[in-house]
Design a protein around this motif. Structure first.
Motif, PDB file in Angstrom:
ATOM      1  N   GLN A  81       0.809  -1.215   0.000  1.00 16.30           N
ATOM      2  CA  GLN A  81       0.000   0.000   0.000  1.00 16.30           C
ATOM      3  C   GLN A  81       0.850   1.277   0.000  1.00 16.30           C
ATOM      4  O   GLN A  81       0.326   2.373   0.136  1.00 16.30           O
ATOM      5  CB  GLN A  81      -0.941   0.005   1.200  1.00 16.30           C
ATOM      6  N   ALA A  82       2.155   1.110  -0.151  1.00 20.04           N
ATOM      7  CA  ALA A  82       3.040   2.272  -0.128  1.00 20.04           C
ATOM      8  C   ALA A  82       2.732   3.238  -1.272  1.00 20.04           C
ATOM      9  O   ALA A  82       2.739   4.461  -1.096  1.00 20.04           O
ATOM     10  CB  ALA A  82       4.500   1.826  -0.197  1.00 20.04           C
ATOM     11  N   ARG A  83       2.449   2.704  -2.462  1.00 20.60           N
ATOM     12  CA  ARG A  83       2.148   3.554  -3.612  1.00 20.60           C
ATOM     13  C   ARG A  83       0.898   4.414  -3.354  1.00 20.60           C
ATOM     14  O   ARG A  83       0.866   5.585  -3.698  1.00 20.60           O
ATOM     15  CB  ARG A  83       1.948   2.702  -4.867  1.00 20.60           C
ATOM     16  N   GLU A  84      -0.101   3.818  -2.714  1.00 24.24           N
ATOM     17  CA  GLU A  84      -1.328   4.558  -2.395  1.00 24.24           C
ATOM     18  C   GLU A  84      -1.039   5.690  -1.421  1.00 24.24           C
ATOM     19  O   GLU A  84      -1.546   6.805  -1.561  1.00 24.24           O
ATOM     20  CB  GLU A  84      -2.363   3.602  -1.799  1.00 24.24           C
ATOM     21  N   TYR A  85      -0.188   5.400  -0.410  1.00 24.61           N
ATOM     22  CA  TYR A  85       0.193   6.438   0.556  1.00 24.61           C
ATOM     23  C   TYR A  85       0.940   7.574  -0.135  1.00 24.61           C
ATOM     24  O   TYR A  85       0.660   8.752   0.095  1.00 24.61           O
ATOM     25  CB  TYR A  85       1.066   5.841   1.662  1.00 24.61           C
ATOM     26  N   VAL A  86       1.896   7.209  -0.975  1.00 20.94           N
ATOM     27  CA  VAL A  86       2.699   8.221  -1.673  1.00 20.94           C
ATOM     28  C   VAL A  86       1.817   9.126  -2.519  1.00 20.94           C
ATOM     29  O   VAL A  86       1.959  10.358  -2.516  1.00 20.94           O
ATOM     30  CB  VAL A  86       3.776   7.546  -2.547  1.00 20.94           C
ATOM     31  N   GLN A  87       0.858   8.540  -3.236  1.00 21.63           N
ATOM     32  CA  GLN A  87      -0.016   9.333  -4.100  1.00 21.63           C
ATOM     33  C   GLN A  87      -0.912  10.263  -3.291  1.00 21.63           C
ATOM     34  O   GLN A  87      -1.040  11.458  -3.600  1.00 21.63           O
ATOM     35  CB  GLN A  87      -0.870   8.410  -4.966  1.00 21.63           C
ATOM     36  N   SER A  88      -1.546   9.743  -2.249  1.00 19.37           N
ATOM     37  CA  SER A  88      -2.427  10.572  -1.420  1.00 19.37           C
ATOM     38  C   SER A  88      -1.646  11.683  -0.724  1.00 19.37           C
ATOM     39  O   SER A  88      -2.122  12.820  -0.609  1.00 19.37           O
ATOM     40  CB  SER A  88      -3.142   9.711  -0.374  1.00 19.37           C
ATOM     41  N   THR A  89      -0.438  11.371  -0.280  1.00 17.42           N
ATOM     42  CA  THR A  89       0.388  12.363   0.409  1.00 17.42           C
ATOM     43  C   THR A  89       0.857  13.447  -0.554  1.00 17.42           C
ATOM     44  O   THR A  89       0.899  14.629  -0.197  1.00 17.42           O
ATOM     45  CB  THR A  89       1.590  11.674   1.078  1.00 17.42           C
ATOM     46  N   ALA A  90       1.196  13.055  -1.783  1.00 21.31           N
ATOM     47  CA  ALA A  90       1.585  14.048  -2.784  1.00 21.31           C
ATOM     48  C   ALA A  90       0.417  14.983  -3.092  1.00 21.31           C
ATOM     49  O   ALA A  90       0.600  16.203  -3.230  1.00 21.31           O
ATOM     50  CB  ALA A  90       2.058  13.351  -4.053  1.00 21.31           C
ATOM     51  N   ASN A  91      -0.790  14.434  -3.159  1.00 21.56           N
ATOM     52  CA  ASN A  91      -1.958  15.252  -3.467  1.00 21.56           C
ATOM     53  C   ASN A  91      -2.287  16.247  -2.356  1.00 21.56           C
ATOM     54  O   ASN A  91      -2.888  17.294  -2.618  1.00 21.56           O
ATOM     55  CB  ASN A  91      -3.183  14.355  -3.710  1.00 21.56           C
ATOM     56  N   SER A  92      -1.897  15.916  -1.119  1.00 24.64           N
ATOM     57  CA  SER A  92      -2.186  16.790   0.020  1.00 24.64           C
ATOM     58  C   SER A  92      -0.946  17.519   0.530  1.00 24.64           C
ATOM     59  O   SER A  92      -0.954  18.061   1.634  1.00 24.64           O
ATOM     60  CB  SER A  92      -2.797  15.978   1.166  1.00 24.64           C
ATOM     61  N   SER A  93       0.118  17.529  -0.268  1.00 22.88           N
ATOM     62  CA  SER A  93       1.386  18.102   0.209  1.00 22.88           C
ATOM     63  C   SER A  93       1.262  19.585   0.575  1.00 22.88           C
ATOM     64  O   SER A  93       1.852  20.047   1.555  1.00 22.88           O
ATOM     65  CB  SER A  93       2.479  17.910  -0.845  1.00 22.88           C
TER      66      SER A  93
END
Length: 231
Positions: A18-30
């Motif tokens: 699930q690391a890819r999902e975390y990275v994407q969501s975190t980038a969107n909320s950076s």
């Protein structure tokens, strides 16, 4: 009396699947994170003693503990943040937080900026992904005088390390942190290596080779090192 600034190091170990999902969501909320918290660095390990799928955050709270509490409580009330947490909590295996203060010697050496100038800086983003931040951890023996003695020896030897012949020109010592809450008698060096035109790992290796010839550093025993890619 003015509050003592603190630094928070947060590490979130992620499920590999699930690391890819975390990275994407975190980038969107950076922007949400960076505009509400004094974020200095955020990234993921390239190599080292921290598990690869780990999110590493470094924050500098100029107003100390009360500043941290106020900012984190305010962010927790925002609907956008609640939505983000709902997306990423399932991605995490564990969360860890430690509180540090910057060693007084940070103000004594030219070129050692401390962490505060990096808060909100455009340097936090490296478009090529080649610049890295290195955390070097020194776990000292227990004792009330252990940290002061270490910092005295470190301060005396540091000029030799900073000026070692062969050090890569992009290498920069950003700060030295001492544990305040968390694992006792822990010291971190935080280095920046590389830039948009230079491989950070290659710059780190060159500078580490150069520092090994420095006077006075042969007795420093680093318990672990991790290099992470800044995003």
């Amino acid at each position: 009396m003015s509050p003592i600034p603190i630094v928070e190091l947060r590490q979130y170990e992620l499920h590999p699947s699930q690391a890819r999902e975390y990275v994407q969501s975190t980038a969107n909320s950076s922007f949400l994170r960076a505009s509400n918290l004094p974020l200095a660095f955020f990234g993921y390990p390239e190599t080292g003693s921290v598990p690869l799928n780990t999110a590493i955050h470094l924050y500098h709270y100029r107003g100390g503990h009360s500043d941290r509490l106020e900012k984190r409580n305010a962010l927790a009330m925002k609907d956008e943040w609640k939505k983000y947490l709902g997306e990423v909590k399932q991605c995490m295996i564990s969360q860890n937080s430690g509180i540090f203060v910057e060693a007084g010697l940070v103000n004594n050496f030219e070129g050692v900026s401390g962490l505060e100038p990096w808060v909100g800086s455009a340097l936090n983003t490296d478009s090529t992904g080649k610049g890295i931040v290195e955390l070097r951890k020194y776990q000292l023996q227990l004792g009330y005088d252990t940290v002061p003695k270490f910092l005295e020896l470190y301060s005396n030897a540091l000029p030799s390390k900073l000026n070692a012949i062969g050090t890569h020109p992009t290498t920069q010592l950003i700060t030295v942190l001492v544990s305040d809450i968390g694992s006792l008698n822990t010291v971190y060096e935080i280095w920046k290596h590389g830039d948009r035109g230079t491989c950070g790992m290659a710059a780190m290796d060159q500078s580490r080779q150069a520092s090994r010839s420095s006077i006075g550093v042969e007795k420093w025993h680093c318990s672990y090192s991790v290099a992470f890619r800044v995003v």
